[in-house]
Design a protein around this motif. Structure first.
Motif, PDB file in Angstrom:
ATOM      1  N   GLU A 119      -4.576   2.445   3.298  1.00  0.00           N
ATOM      2  CA  GLU A 119      -4.571   3.333   2.128  1.00  0.00           C
ATOM      3  C   GLU A 119      -4.872   2.545   0.848  1.00  0.00           C
ATOM      4  OE1 GLU A 119      -2.342   3.305   4.491  1.00  0.00           O
ATOM      5  OE2 GLU A 119      -1.621   5.317   4.969  1.00  0.00           O
ATOM      6  N   VAL A 120      -4.274   1.380   0.712  1.00  0.00           N
ATOM      7  CA  VAL A 120      -4.478   0.582  -0.508  1.00  0.00           C
ATOM      8  C   VAL A 120      -5.943   0.174  -0.617  1.00  0.00           C
ATOM      9  CG1 VAL A 120      -3.957  -1.629  -1.619  1.00  0.00           C
ATOM     10  CG2 VAL A 120      -2.092  -0.228  -0.707  1.00  0.00           C
ATOM     11  N   VAL A 121      -6.525  -0.348   0.457  1.00  0.00           N
ATOM     12  CA  VAL A 121      -7.926  -0.797   0.406  1.00  0.00           C
ATOM     13  C   VAL A 121      -8.850   0.413   0.202  1.00  0.00           C
ATOM     14  CG1 VAL A 121      -9.780  -1.808   1.793  1.00  0.00           C
ATOM     15  CG2 VAL A 121      -7.552  -2.929   1.693  1.00  0.00           C
ATOM     16  N   SER A 122      -8.560   1.528   0.853  1.00  0.00           N
ATOM     17  CA  SER A 122      -9.406   2.725   0.694  1.00  0.00           C
ATOM     18  C   SER A 122      -9.401   3.229  -0.740  1.00  0.00           C
ATOM     19  CB  SER A 122      -8.913   3.861   1.609  1.00  0.00           C
ATOM     20  OG  SER A 122      -8.992   3.458   2.938  1.00  0.00           O
ATOM     21  N   SER A 123      -8.297   2.992  -1.450  1.00  0.00           N
ATOM     22  CA  SER A 123      -8.189   3.520  -2.816  1.00  0.00           C
ATOM     23  C   SER A 123      -9.044   2.727  -3.808  1.00  0.00           C
ATOM     24  CB  SER A 123      -6.722   3.490  -3.274  1.00  0.00           C
ATOM     25  OG  SER A 123      -6.322   2.159  -3.555  1.00  0.00           O
ATOM     26  N   LEU A 124      -9.571   1.576  -3.398  1.00  0.00           N
ATOM     27  CA  LEU A 124     -10.373   0.748  -4.308  1.00  0.00           C
ATOM     28  C   LEU A 124     -11.840   1.177  -4.277  1.00  0.00           C
ATOM     29  CD1 LEU A 124      -8.819  -2.707  -3.316  1.00  0.00           C
ATOM     30  CD2 LEU A 124      -8.299  -1.349  -5.353  1.00  0.00           C
ATOM     31  N   GLU A 125     -12.488   1.103  -5.437  1.00  0.00           N
ATOM     32  CA  GLU A 125     -13.900   1.508  -5.499  1.00  0.00           C
ATOM     33  C   GLU A 125     -14.830   0.459  -4.911  1.00  0.00           C
ATOM     34  OE1 GLU A 125     -15.060   2.728  -9.379  1.00  0.00           O
ATOM     35  OE2 GLU A 125     -13.553   4.330  -9.418  1.00  0.00           O
ATOM     36  N   ALA A 126     -14.456  -0.795  -5.023  1.00  0.00           N
ATOM     37  CA  ALA A 126     -15.333  -1.891  -4.576  1.00  0.00           C
ATOM     38  C   ALA A 126     -15.630  -1.775  -3.082  1.00  0.00           C
ATOM     39  CB  ALA A 126     -14.653  -3.226  -4.858  1.00  0.00           C
ATOM     40  N   LYS A 127     -16.859  -2.230  -2.728  1.00  0.00           N
ATOM     41  CA  LYS A 127     -17.264  -2.165  -1.311  1.00  0.00           C
ATOM     42  C   LYS A 127     -16.848  -3.434  -0.559  1.00  0.00           C
ATOM     43  CE  LYS A 127     -20.480   1.432  -1.467  1.00  0.00           C
ATOM     44  NZ  LYS A 127     -19.620   2.184  -2.380  1.00  0.00           N
ATOM     45  N   THR A 128     -16.694  -4.535  -1.308  1.00  0.00           N
ATOM     46  CA  THR A 128     -16.317  -5.811  -0.683  1.00  0.00           C
ATOM     47  C   THR A 128     -14.956  -6.241  -1.228  1.00  0.00           C
ATOM     48  OG1 THR A 128     -18.636  -6.436  -0.538  1.00  0.00           O
ATOM     49  CG2 THR A 128     -17.033  -8.220  -0.341  1.00  0.00           C
ATOM     50  N   ILE A 129     -14.081  -6.614  -0.298  1.00  0.00           N
ATOM     51  CA  ILE A 129     -12.705  -6.941  -0.679  1.00  0.00           C
ATOM     52  C   ILE A 129     -12.339  -8.312  -0.106  1.00  0.00           C
ATOM     53  CG2 ILE A 129     -10.281  -6.167  -0.520  1.00  0.00           C
ATOM     54  CD1 ILE A 129     -11.928  -3.886  -1.611  1.00  0.00           C
ATOM     55  N   LEU A 130     -11.707  -9.132  -0.927  1.00  0.00           N
ATOM     56  CA  LEU A 130     -11.102 -10.371  -0.420  1.00  0.00           C
ATOM     57  C   LEU A 130      -9.695 -10.019   0.030  1.00  0.00           C
ATOM     58  CD1 LEU A 130     -12.208 -12.737  -3.317  1.00  0.00           C
ATOM     59  CD2 LEU A 130     -13.031 -12.855  -0.964  1.00  0.00           C
ATOM     60  N   PHE A 131      -9.371 -10.331   1.284  1.00  0.00           N
ATOM     61  CA  PHE A 131      -8.104  -9.860   1.863  1.00  0.00           C
ATOM     62  C   PHE A 131      -7.399 -11.007   2.567  1.00  0.00           C
ATOM     63  CE2 PHE A 131      -5.241  -7.975   4.862  1.00  0.00           C
ATOM     64  CZ  PHE A 131      -4.869  -6.753   4.345  1.00  0.00           C
ATOM     65  N   GLY A 132      -6.129 -11.232   2.268  1.00  0.00           N
ATOM     66  CA  GLY A 132      -5.414 -12.314   2.938  1.00  0.00           C
ATOM     67  C   GLY A 132      -3.923 -12.060   2.987  1.00  0.00           C
ATOM     68  N   PRO A 133      -3.148 -12.902   3.693  1.00  0.00           N
ATOM     69  CA  PRO A 133      -3.645 -14.041   4.456  1.00  0.00           C
ATOM     70  C   PRO A 133      -3.838 -13.749   5.955  1.00  0.00           C
ATOM     71  CG  PRO A 133      -1.286 -14.282   4.108  1.00  0.00           C
ATOM     72  CD  PRO A 133      -1.680 -12.949   3.516  1.00  0.00           C
ATOM     73  N   ASP A 134      -3.529 -12.540   6.438  1.00  0.00           N
ATOM     74  CA  ASP A 134      -3.577 -12.312   7.888  1.00  0.00           C
ATOM     75  C   ASP A 134      -4.956 -11.831   8.332  1.00  0.00           C
ATOM     76  OD1 ASP A 134      -2.631 -12.136  10.513  1.00  0.00           O
ATOM     77  OD2 ASP A 134      -2.226 -10.002  10.289  1.00  0.00           O
ATOM     78  N   ARG A 135      -5.630 -12.627   9.140  1.00  0.00           N
ATOM     79  CA  ARG A 135      -6.969 -12.260   9.587  1.00  0.00           C
ATOM     80  C   ARG A 135      -6.941 -11.016  10.487  1.00  0.00           C
ATOM     81  NH1 ARG A 135     -12.176 -14.908  10.240  1.00  0.00           N
ATOM     82  NH2 ARG A 135     -13.337 -13.570  11.632  1.00  0.00           N
ATOM     83  N   ASN A 136      -5.935 -10.908  11.321  1.00  0.00           N
ATOM     84  CA  ASN A 136      -5.882  -9.742  12.213  1.00  0.00           C
ATOM     85  C   ASN A 136      -5.708  -8.450  11.425  1.00  0.00           C
ATOM     86  OD1 ASN A 136      -6.269 -10.852  14.820  1.00  0.00           O
ATOM     87  ND2 ASN A 136      -4.238 -11.775  14.664  1.00  0.00           N
TER      88      ASN A 136
END
Ligand code: SF4
Length: 310
Positions: free
Chosen positions: A132-149
């Motif tokens: 939900e948090v990532v979907s709420s962002l307008e940007a198409k590319t997101i830096l996400f960490g630290p869990d790769r899975n």
């Protein structure tokens, strides 16, 4: 008076509440005022008004979040060594390096991070609300960490390009689960429903009937018509699942899936923590101000709480 009675008495005398994560030992969960996952506990800590002391039976980053979200309270972590190894895997330097490489990509950090790194991100998330948090962002590319899975899981569930930072962050406990173990149990219990935490590998997610955070697992298990469950997350969750669903059967897919950091809190240490009011968790104000914004954005974008502080 036994130890449990002494803790309860001391807790009342000191106007303290005890929050315990779902992965804590059964006796700690039983004595706690509230048991939950990281977002549930963060919300409880943030909204707590009456208590003077919050004893956080979990690991370092969760107690830090409580101190950040409710700075007027004294937050205690009963064992200093209770540190999440995943949270140590992402450094401020690595975030800055990745921001330079991807200057327009917002940084979303799992709450399993230290306060100094939270202060560098745009918003936090938990495994319960990452999609939900990532979907709420307008940007198409997101830096996400630290869990790769978790990053891969979010990429599967959204249309975003997710860049994991660091490249290989992981939870050592959830990586212990293997699909072979699930297959053995499935042979013995063909009607069992497989519930998997998103910190597990992609192979484990493929073996799942349901993927979710520990709080979502609890809700799913209670609402499901299934009576047998193969559980793929830290074994401490079994206590809550069995307590809430006494007529259902819960089997851990791998019996040694124990987070040693979560298990560092014992009744003896909890008693000592309350008695001596140790170890007080503090976060430097300049870091706390920025980290609080990242946590509040998470609550707002996940629609959980209007997180404005008075
Ligand atoms: S279970 Fe994994 S992510 Fe959770 S505290 Fe332990 S090591 Fe960290």
């Amino acid at each position: 008076m036994n130890l449990t009675e002494k803790i309860v008495k001391l807790k009342e005398e000191k106007h303290a509440i005890i929050l315990a994560h779902n992965y804590q030992r059964p006796e700690i969960q039983d004595i706690a005022d509230y048991v939950g996952d990281s977002i549930e506990l963060s919300q409880k800590a943030m909204l707590e008004k009456d208590a003077d002391i919050i004893v956080f039976c979990a690991v370092d980053f969760m107690a830090e979040s409580a101190a950040i979200l409710n700075p007027s309270k004294k937050v205690l972590l009963p064992t200093l060594g209770a540190r999440c190894p995943m949270a140590q895997m992402l450094t401020v330097e690595e975030i800055k390096r990745q921001k330079t490489l991807h200057p327009t990509a917002p940084v979303v950090l799992y709450v399993n991070t230290l306060a100094a790194t939270k202060a560098q991100c745009d918003t936090c998330c938990t495994s319960a609300n990452a999609v939900e948090v990532v979907s709420s962002l307008e940007a198409k590319t997101i830096l996400f960490g630290p869990d790769r899975n978790l990053a891969e899981y979010v990429a599967e569930k959204t249309s975003k390009k997710i860049i994991p930072i660091p490249e290989w962050g992981f939870c050592p406990t959830h990586l212990l689960f293997q699909p072979e173990d699930v297959a053995v149990l499935k042979n013995q219990h063909p009607n069992a429903t497989v519930i998997v935490h998103p910190e597990c590998s992609s192979e484990m997610r493929q073996a799942a009937d349901f993927i979710g955070s520990t709080s979502k697992m609890c809700t799913f298990a209670s609402e499901s018509k299934a009576t047998e469950f193969i559980v793929c997350t830290e074994e401490g969750i079994l206590h809550r699942l069995r307590k809430e669903n006494p007529r259902k059967q819960f089997m851990i897919a791998y019996g040694d899936a124990v987070c040693p950091n979560m298990k560092l809190t014992t009744l003896d240490r909890l008693y000592a923590a309350l008695k001596e009011e140790k170890y007080v968790v503090t976060v430097p104000e300049d870091i706390a101000v920025k980290a609080r914004k990242s946590l509040e954005r998470m609550f707002e974008s996940a629609g959980l709480v209007k997180a404005k502080r008075s």
